[in-house]
Design an enzyme around this catalytic site. Structure first.
Site, short mmCIF file in Angstrom:
data_model
loop_
_atom_site.label_atom_id
_atom_site.label_comp_id
_atom_site.label_asym_id
_atom_site.label_seq_id
_atom_site.Cartn_x
_atom_site.Cartn_y
_atom_site.Cartn_z
N ARG A 19 -4.69 -21.63 36.55
CA ARG A 19 -6.07 -21.90 36.14
C ARG A 19 -6.44 -23.34 36.48
O ARG A 19 -6.99 -24.09 35.68
CB ARG A 19 -6.24 -21.60 34.65
N GLU A 46 -10.05 -3.76 32.86
CA GLU A 46 -8.67 -4.18 33.13
C GLU A 46 -7.72 -3.16 32.53
O GLU A 46 -7.70 -2.98 31.31
CB GLU A 46 -8.41 -5.56 32.53
N TRP A 81 -10.49 -16.12 23.74
CA TRP A 81 -10.12 -16.13 22.32
C TRP A 81 -11.39 -16.02 21.48
O TRP A 81 -11.92 -17.02 21.00
CB TRP A 81 -9.34 -17.39 21.98
N ASP A 111 -12.15 -6.76 29.37
CA ASP A 111 -10.78 -7.22 29.17
C ASP A 111 -10.00 -6.21 28.34
O ASP A 111 -10.53 -5.57 27.43
CB ASP A 111 -10.82 -8.57 28.44
N ASP A 133 -6.80 -6.72 16.01
CA ASP A 133 -7.30 -5.58 16.79
C ASP A 133 -8.49 -4.93 16.08
O ASP A 133 -8.36 -4.41 14.97
CB ASP A 133 -6.17 -4.56 16.96
N LYS A 168 -7.42 -0.85 28.38
CA LYS A 168 -6.50 0.22 28.00
C LYS A 168 -6.02 0.11 26.56
O LYS A 168 -5.41 1.04 26.04
CB LYS A 168 -5.30 0.26 28.95
N HIS A 169 -6.33 -1.02 25.90
CA HIS A 169 -5.93 -1.20 24.51
C HIS A 169 -7.00 -0.72 23.53
O HIS A 169 -6.87 -0.92 22.31
CB HIS A 169 -5.58 -2.67 24.25
#
Length: 540
Positions: A363, A246, A103, A222, A191, A225-226
């Site tokens: 986790r 990723e 985050w 991380d 974003d 693809k975004h």
């Protein structure tokens, strides 16, 4: 003064030697760590970490450094740690605190929950002293907020125009997946506009400085693809190190589009992860043919399958033991990841048989395991030792083990046999109970050749027409079978180092794979050159 100068030159040489390329990462194996969950400082309470609480438990860069023996003793040659950038540290969110490191608040600042700049440098230096690499997770796509109208002044990019306007993602629409916001309205992830030239320039400067300051050897990216794909070549060039991204999902065409000169060096191999779960998880479909299909596809679609990251667990997926009731299913899947094309990645706790479901239960704190020498840990240690031996004892020509392609020898309802270089791996999905089942594996080896399974040290002899017969009357254990003479100097299964001369290798049948070469001496030459160079400096 001269001694100080020489020491400085030595330090600089050692640090500069670790700007690792994709080719150098090809032969590595990676242990993935959630920084907060790997180890605690001495004297800390080991009972106070509940994954369900979704908060910090106290792991740091220093506690990783202090416990590297556990990783190195298993044979790993690299670690991948959580993002190091500053995270959200305000009131508890709807989904807990930012213990995981993903985050992002201000990417240009370090996460002081994990330590200081000196602590991160000390971890990097200690890894390099051990001949290991450091991979750092980075988040470029987004930052974190607690509303869809955040205060942008808290971030590295402080102007609202440097972010895409809020919109929920329309999954399956590439433009939406790249420009709309991950997360939800409770914890939205604004974003970043990576089409904005000011953003691109700032990100490139930031990653160049981060890699240089902390001597980072590789980046795990991380949510790759975004981000618009044409952002990545410039970013990774600025970093100057290996980039693996990723690309979540089993769409092999989409995954493959993110590897190459117009994208990233590599991606994590989600398509093969899906195939392995379908083939080995118990209960499950137990369909081994899907592995054959995936190998066939990625050989033609991926630019370089040997650089893909092979895994069966990570921080976003249920633990293998949560999906499969039989430990042998995990061992067989692990063997595939180590003995096929690609870079093996093991998520911390996998070797301890952790069985948490998805986030946050996957986790868990590692210290509750006592860092035991489990069966999985032992298998991983042997696989790393053998893989490292194969890499170091074969030449750098196109015919060495590392650069050879995985071939499927046999597929049946009970398993699959693959061959990479001289190594035949026979994998099964029958599970732990003994079974009146056998597999006939057709190899290119000649009749009567002596073979050894490096996992059990059992002996095999090749039958007529190159056949190896593998029985499972003792249960479904994976086999990694090689010509016995190949193990000379490996220290595996009782082999000893030869004092002089080379032992003859087992003979392959006509047209078969490759012959061994002498161990490369390049690292020794580099050391000798460095010492000579320092001697010249000392004489000034």
């Amino acid at each position: 003064m001269r001694a100080f100068f020489n020491a400085a030159v030595t330090f600089a040489l050692l640090r500069s030697a670790y700007a690792a390329t994709a080719e150098q990462w090809r032969g590595r194996s990676i242990y993935q760590i959630i920084t907060d969950r790997f180890a605690l400082p001495e004297g800390a309470d080991l009972t106070k970490c509940d994954p369900g609480a979704q908060t910090w438990c106290g792991g740091t860069w220093n506690t990783i450094r202090e416990n590297l023996d556990y990783v190195q003793n298993a044979g790993f040659s690299a670690i991948w740690i959580s993002p190091v950038s500053q995270n959200y540290d305000g009131p508890r969110s709807a989904y807990g605190d930012a213990y995981h490191g993903y985050w992002i608040a201000d990417a240009s600042k370090l996460n002081d929950r994990f330590g200081t700049a000196d602590d991160l440098k000390a971890l990097s230096d200690e890894l390099h002293k051990r001949g290991m690499y450091l991979m750092v997770d980075v988040v470029v796509n987004n930052v974190m907020a607690t509303s869809t109208t955040p205060d942008y002044s808290q971030y590295m990019f402080k102007d609202k125009s440097q972010y895409h306007p809020y919109c929920p993602i329309d999954w399956g629409n590439t433009t939406s997946e790249q420009n709309c916001w991950l997360g939800d309205e409770k914890v939205p992830l604004p974003d970043v506009n990576t089409q904005d030239p000011t953003v691109v320039s700032a990100y490139n400067d930031w990653i160049k400085n981060l890699v240089s300051e902390f001597n980072i050897d590789g980046l795990r990216i991380d949510a790759a693809k975004h981000v618009n794909r044409d952002f990545w070549p410039g970013f990774c060039k600025a970093a100057g190190v290996f980039c693996i991204g990723e690309v979540f999902g089993d769409d092999i065409d989409q995954a493959a589009s993110f590897q190459g000169p117009d994208a990233l060096d590599s991606i994590l191999n989600y398509p093969m992860y899906s195939a392995l779960t379908e083939a080995f998880a118990i209960p499950g479909q137990l369909n081994t043919s899907v592995i054959t299909d995936t190998i066939s596809k990625y050989r033609t679609k991926f630019k370089d399958p040997g650089l893909l990251g092979n895994f069966i667990e990570n921080q976003d997926l249920p633990r293998w033991a949560n999906m499969s009731v039989d430990p042998q299913s995990m061992y067989n899947a692990m063997v595939f990841n180590f003995m096929s094309d690609g870079i093996p990645v093991v998520y911390y706790g996998q070797e301890q048989g952790f069985h948490g479901n998805a986030d946050p239960w996957n986790r868990e704190p590692l210290w509750t395991s006592g860092y035991k020498n489990t069966t999985a840990y032992q298998i991983i240690t042997t696989l790393n030792k053998f893989r490292n031996f194969l890499i170091n004892s074969t030449s750098s020509s196109d015919k060495d083990w590392l650069h050879s392609s995985t071939e499927v020898l046999t597929t049946s309802e009970h398993g699959i046999a693959i061959m990479k270089g001289d190594v035949v791996s026979v994998l099964t999905n029958i599970g732990s109970p003994p079974a009146n089942v056998s597999m006939a594996v057709y190899t290119p080896y000649s009749n009567s050749l002596a073979m050894t399974d490096v996992l059990s040290c059992s002996q095999y002899v090749v039958g007529s027409n190159g056949t190896l017969s593998v029985e499972y009357t003792q249960g479904g254990m994976a086999k990694v079978i090689v010509p016995t003479t190949l193990l000379q100097n490996s220290g595996i299964c009782g082999s000893v180092t030869a004092v002089s001369g080379e032992q003859p290798l087992g003979q392959l049948a006509s047209g078969a794979f490759f012959e061994l070469r002498k161990p490369a001496l390049y690292s020794s030459y580099f050391v000798l050159f460095g010492l000579s160079f320092l001697g010249v400096l000392a004489s000034w």
